[in-house]
Design an enzyme around this catalytic site. Sequence first.
Site, PDB file in Angstrom:
ATOM      1  N   HIS A   1       0.867  -1.068   0.125  1.00  0.00           N
ATOM      2  CA  HIS A   1      -0.234  -0.066  -0.532  1.00  0.00           C
ATOM      3  C   HIS A   1       0.398   1.308  -0.045  1.00  0.00           C
ATOM      4  CE1 HIS A   1       0.974   0.428   4.035  1.00  0.00           C
ATOM      5  NE2 HIS A   1       0.250  -1.029   4.489  1.00  0.00           N
TER       6      HIS A   1
ATOM      7  N   HIS B   1       4.187   1.174   2.119  1.00  0.00           N
ATOM      8  CA  HIS B   1       5.176   0.621   1.411  1.00  0.00           C
ATOM      9  C   HIS B   1       5.937   1.332   0.821  1.00  0.00           C
ATOM     10  CE1 HIS B   1       2.906  -2.843   3.297  1.00  0.00           C
ATOM     11  NE2 HIS B   1       3.183  -3.257   3.637  1.00  0.00           N
TER      12      HIS B   1
ATOM     13  N   SER C   1      -2.356  -0.327   6.869  1.00  0.00           N
ATOM     14  CA  SER C   1      -1.525  -1.201   6.912  1.00  0.00           C
ATOM     15  C   SER C   1      -2.332  -2.062   6.296  1.00  0.00           C
ATOM     16  CB  SER C   1      -1.769  -1.923   8.199  1.00  0.00           C
ATOM     17  OG  SER C   1      -1.724  -3.286   9.103  1.00  0.00           O
TER      18      SER C   1
ATOM     19  N   ARG D   1      -2.986  -5.156   6.579  1.00  0.00           N
ATOM     20  CA  ARG D   1      -4.021  -6.058   7.862  1.00  0.00           C
ATOM     21  C   ARG D   1      -5.312  -5.377   8.221  1.00  0.00           C
ATOM     22  NH1 ARG D   1       0.702  -7.727  11.145  1.00  0.00           N
ATOM     23  NH2 ARG D   1       0.423 -10.230  11.100  1.00  0.00           N
TER      24      ARG D   1
HETATM   25  P1  AMP Z   1       5.476  -4.324   6.561  1.00  0.00           P
HETATM   26  O1  AMP Z   1       4.669  -5.663   5.058  1.00  0.00           O
HETATM   27  O2  AMP Z   1       4.110  -4.947   7.491  1.00  0.00           O
HETATM   28  O3  AMP Z   1       5.816  -5.825   6.956  1.00  0.00           O
HETATM   29  O4  AMP Z   1       5.750  -3.769   6.403  1.00  0.00           O
HETATM   30  C1  AMP Z   1       6.631  -3.636   5.862  1.00  0.00           C
HETATM   31  C2  AMP Z   1       7.881  -2.054   6.206  1.00  0.00           C
HETATM   32  O5  AMP Z   1       6.387  -1.160   5.174  1.00  0.00           O
HETATM   33  C3  AMP Z   1       7.474  -2.122   7.619  1.00  0.00           C
HETATM   34  O6  AMP Z   1       9.274  -1.232   7.254  1.00  0.00           O
HETATM   35  C4  AMP Z   1       6.534  -0.851   7.804  1.00  0.00           C
HETATM   36  O7  AMP Z   1       6.848   0.017   8.730  1.00  0.00           O
HETATM   37  C5  AMP Z   1       6.412   0.011   6.664  1.00  0.00           C
HETATM   38  N1  AMP Z   1       4.975   0.031   6.753  1.00  0.00           N
HETATM   39  C6  AMP Z   1       3.858  -0.574   6.938  1.00  0.00           C
HETATM   40  N2  AMP Z   1       2.783  -0.048   6.831  1.00  0.00           N
HETATM   41  C7  AMP Z   1       3.175   1.925   6.596  1.00  0.00           C
HETATM   42  C8  AMP Z   1       2.452   2.508   7.067  1.00  0.00           C
HETATM   43  N3  AMP Z   1       1.395   3.018   7.262  1.00  0.00           N
HETATM   44  N4  AMP Z   1       3.293   4.083   6.970  1.00  0.00           N
HETATM   45  C9  AMP Z   1       4.882   4.272   6.484  1.00  0.00           C
HETATM   46  N5  AMP Z   1       5.607   2.961   6.497  1.00  0.00           N
HETATM   47  C10 AMP Z   1       4.888   1.464   6.711  1.00  0.00           C
END
Ligand code: AMP
Length: 280
Positions: A34, A37, A186, A188
């Site tokens: 999203h 990322h 997120s 999720r």
């Molecule tokens: P994930 O795929 O959930 O493991 O997240 C991958 C990276 O994207 C991690 O460094 C998260 O902190 C970052 N991330 C996820 N959601 C957000 C958001 N809403 N704003 C900024 N960074 C994000």
Amino acid sequence: MQVVETIGEMRHVVAEHRGRGKSVALVPTMGALHEGHLTLVDEARRVADIVVMSIFVNPLQFAPSEDFDRYPRTMEEDSASAAARGVDFLFTPVREEIYPEQAPVVLVHPGSVGKEWEGAVRPHHFEGVLTVVAKLFNIVMPDVAVFGQKDLQQVAVVKRMVRDLNFPVGILMAPIVRESSGLAMSSRNRYLSAKDRELGLILSRALFAMRDAFAKGERRASALEAIGWRMLERVVGLTPRYLAAVNADTFQRVNNVRHGDAAVGAIRVGETRLIDNIIF
Ligand code: AMP
């Protein structure tokens, strides 16, 4: 954009670019991309010549009771959005590539920074995160890696690992990207029904109320936490898990809040856990 599936090829392409004097940034993710990322990609582009994004749903950071099996996997869309945003190499190893045996024997233990809050609610979570991040650092050997503030405690444990184990990698943190409602984006969030989304909003509102009270001069952590807790408790249909004022590096609770400290919170809405934070 080139999709890379093996460790051997990943090492090879990075070595080639390094040989030509290019710098490399890594953006580790679990996919279901999203805008949150994708802003990490923007940040990576800003600081390095070559951007590598990894997509790997890391089994080691999920407890058996958690959502590993149903975690959203949207590789085709992810690949298109990563390419459109300027990722050079998309590293998408299968599980056996990263964990050829069932589980590694040697793990990276997060210590005190990963003990409370998310670490307490999800006991082996940060061990799984640090182990896979250490592996990705050793595979990609980036100059910098970009993480999101959304997972602030994750940033703190990764920074501490880099310092304590001397990884030659700079860690950058990009701000939280929110929906217009305030809800932190997120992967999720796609589990949430319209009603759950509405309920979930209260977490960011509680954190913003704490930040407003801080801006007006309140410095006592207990008073700031009480403001947020009262808002969470008033809402029927969600379970608050934690809400606390902490030092953003050590993740120890503070008594008196200073600029740069953080408020971190987690709630459960139905089957979905939401986390969020603000920096004072
Ligand atoms: P994930 O795929 O959930 O493991 O997240 C991958 C990276 O994207 C991690 O460094 C998260 O902190 C970052 N991330 C996820 N959601 C957000 C958001 N809403 N704003 C900024 N960074 C994000």
